[in-house]
Motif scaffolding. Sequence first.
Motif, short mmCIF file in Angstrom:
data_model
loop_
_atom_site.label_atom_id
_atom_site.label_comp_id
_atom_site.label_asym_id
_atom_site.label_seq_id
_atom_site.Cartn_x
_atom_site.Cartn_y
_atom_site.Cartn_z
N VAL A 1 -6.15 -12.01 17.49
CA VAL A 1 -4.37 -11.78 16.73
C VAL A 1 -5.11 -11.90 15.04
O VAL A 1 -5.03 -13.12 15.08
CB VAL A 1 -3.40 -12.36 17.64
CG1 VAL A 1 -2.50 -11.79 16.55
CG2 VAL A 1 -3.28 -12.27 18.45
N GLN A 2 -4.10 -11.05 14.33
CA GLN A 2 -4.02 -11.44 12.88
C GLN A 2 -2.26 -11.08 12.54
O GLN A 2 -2.07 -10.10 12.85
CB GLN A 2 -5.00 -10.63 12.33
CG GLN A 2 -6.38 -10.92 11.87
CD GLN A 2 -7.13 -10.63 11.68
OE1 GLN A 2 -7.15 -9.73 10.63
NE2 GLN A 2 -8.08 -11.44 10.97
N LEU A 3 -1.87 -12.13 11.34
CA LEU A 3 -0.45 -11.44 11.09
C LEU A 3 -0.57 -12.15 9.10
O LEU A 3 -1.43 -12.48 8.93
CB LEU A 3 0.13 -12.21 11.50
CG LEU A 3 0.98 -13.03 12.86
CD1 LEU A 3 -0.64 -13.59 13.68
CD2 LEU A 3 2.43 -12.72 13.37
N VAL A 4 -0.23 -10.71 8.84
CA VAL A 4 0.11 -11.10 7.16
C VAL A 4 1.12 -10.83 7.05
O VAL A 4 1.94 -9.63 6.83
CB VAL A 4 -1.34 -10.12 6.92
CG1 VAL A 4 -1.22 -9.95 5.31
CG2 VAL A 4 -2.77 -9.90 7.61
N GLU A 5 1.37 -11.45 5.89
CA GLU A 5 3.37 -11.72 4.87
C GLU A 5 3.14 -11.60 4.52
O GLU A 5 2.07 -11.28 2.96
CB GLU A 5 3.72 -12.94 5.40
CG GLU A 5 3.36 -13.48 6.86
CD GLU A 5 3.03 -14.90 6.68
OE1 GLU A 5 3.01 -15.61 7.51
OE2 GLU A 5 1.47 -14.63 6.17
N SER A 6 4.12 -9.93 3.64
CA SER A 6 4.09 -10.34 2.46
C SER A 6 5.60 -9.78 2.07
O SER A 6 6.62 -9.93 2.85
CB SER A 6 3.83 -8.54 2.07
OG SER A 6 3.73 -8.01 2.40
N GLY A 7 6.05 -9.68 0.53
CA GLY A 7 7.43 -9.35 0.79
C GLY A 7 8.46 -10.75 -0.43
O GLY A 7 9.65 -10.92 -0.71
N GLY A 8 6.99 -11.95 -0.34
CA GLY A 8 8.14 -13.40 -1.18
C GLY A 8 8.26 -13.23 -1.84
O GLY A 8 7.31 -11.35 -3.21
N GLY A 9 8.98 -14.11 -3.13
CA GLY A 9 9.29 -13.27 -4.42
C GLY A 9 10.32 -14.86 -5.29
O GLY A 9 10.80 -15.46 -4.44
N SER A 10 10.70 -14.78 -6.28
CA SER A 10 12.28 -14.88 -6.81
C SER A 10 13.27 -14.55 -6.83
O SER A 10 12.89 -13.38 -8.08
CB SER A 10 11.80 -16.35 -8.19
OG SER A 10 10.00 -16.95 -8.09
N VAL A 11 14.16 -15.49 -6.66
CA VAL A 11 15.22 -14.22 -7.19
C VAL A 11 16.67 -15.81 -7.03
O VAL A 11 15.98 -16.40 -7.36
CB VAL A 11 15.98 -13.34 -5.57
CG1 VAL A 11 14.67 -12.09 -5.31
CG2 VAL A 11 15.87 -14.31 -4.14
N GLN A 12 17.64 -14.38 -7.41
CA GLN A 12 19.01 -15.56 -7.94
C GLN A 12 19.59 -15.52 -6.15
O GLN A 12 19.65 -15.10 -5.64
CB GLN A 12 19.40 -15.32 -9.48
CG GLN A 12 18.89 -15.17 -10.30
CD GLN A 12 19.47 -14.64 -11.59
OE1 GLN A 12 20.67 -13.68 -11.61
NE2 GLN A 12 19.65 -15.35 -13.05
#
Length: 126
Positions: A1-12
């Motif tokens: 099983v492999q999991l790959v996250e994305s979508g993080g970042g910096s917001v106010q």
Amino acid sequence: VQLVESGGGSVQAGGSLRLSCVVSGYPYSSGCLGWFRQVPGKEREGVASIRTGDPVPLYADSVKGRFTISQDNAKNTLFLQMNSLKPEDTAMYYCAAVDSALSYGWSLLAGKYKYWGQGTQVTVSS
């Protein structure tokens, strides 16, 4: 099983982010998927979870009404929509999976999960 996250970042503060986690090799016939977060020096905290065959997700009290967990089985992807973000939401966010059934109350316990992604950083500024 492999999991790959994305979508993080910096917001106010008050902003939104949508995290994605592509899950491969996971037997969707049973088990549990979840989102967790961790800041340095603290334990990994369960944010939201969804169990196979259960239409009711579980959320940590700190994110109820602001975060929504969902999944697209056709695309093997888990999502976390985060709205009304606060500085205290700043953390590394991880998706996780376990290929066995968990009771509803256990599905936000990090120790119950077997597979983890590498994490994606979310930073919320005031």
